[in-house]
Design a protein around this motif. Structure first.
Motif: not given
Length: 232
Positions: A118-124, A150-155, A157-164, A166-170
């Motif tokens: 599964h694609p992932s989203l990661f908190m930097m 990860p498809r998205l690495i960011a610091d 949390m709000v943006g990571l949650q929004q990406a999840a 929208k179905g971008i990943g876990v």
């Protein structure tokens, strides 16, 4: 005259012990937005003579130098030693989440090893590699390390949650961050028997003795309400 003097003294003592004035507090942006907003509003209802100045910032605020009464820190490692007094408010474990639509289309992973498909989203975070170290919530087991691309690495949390959503990943997030999205049905918790990390919410105050009644009442209110706010 004596009776009037006693009444005046009683009134002054009551004012000194009754919470009044302004409490200045600071916390991280996500903590303030997702955990503290309702807590502060409830406090203001409970104590109508107290005002709150709530400052949200993701930098480390010098609460003494910047004249704050209290800071709330979300942290995974022990806080550095300082002259500040610490009071633990609540544990804040991290869980795994995915968008409801994503799960309906792709299915939910059944074990930690399935996460690699599964694609992932990661908190930097500084010094943290993009891996999830999962441990079973109830059974004493060695942790399961899941390497990520990860498809998205960011610091953010709000943006990571929004990406999840929208179905971008876990994504792995503290439970209190995703609480509202889970309750609304936008996010689902996946692999509920597994924890994706541990963190703690701690209040820092400049000194223990001589706290104003307003600050002490606010601190006690946080300690009572934070455990409820972090539950999923």
């Amino acid at each position: 005259m004596l009776r009037e003097a006693e009444m005046a003294e009683t009134t002054i003592r009551h004012r000194l012990t009754e919470p009044t004035g302004t409490v200045r507090c600071t916390a991280g942006v996500a903590t303030m937005q997702f955990a503290m907003a309702d807590i502060i509003a409830d406090f203001l209802v409970k104590y109508p003579k107290v005002n709150v100045f709530a400052h949200a910032a993701d930098r480390t605020v010098d609460i003494v130098g910047e004249n704050f009464d209290l800071a709330v820190r979300a942290h995974s490692d022990p806080l550095p030693d300082s002259n500040l007094v610490q009071r633990t408010l609540a544990p804040a474990p991290w869980y795994l989440f995915a968008g409801t639509d994503y799960i309906e289309k792709n299915g939910a992973p059944k074990n930690p090893q399935d996460l690699q498909t599964h694609p992932s989203l990661f908190m930097m975070r500084t010094g943290v590699s993009p891996v999830w170290r999962l441990r079973h919530a109830r059974q004493a087991r060695d942790e399961v390390v899941v390497p990520l691309t990860p498809r998205l690495i960011a610091d953010d949390m709000v943006g990571l949650q929004q990406a999840a959503i929208k179905g971008i990943g876990v994504v792995a997030l503290p439970g209190y961050i995703a609480r509202a999205a889970v309750q609304s049905g936008a996010l689902c918790r996946i692999l509920p028997d597994w924890l994706a990390g541990d963190s703690t919410l701690t209040a820092l105050i400049p000194y223990r003795q001589g706290l104003l009644p307003s600050v002490r009442s606010f601190l006690d209110h946080l300690a009572a309400e934070f455990p409820k706010a972090v539950l999923l």
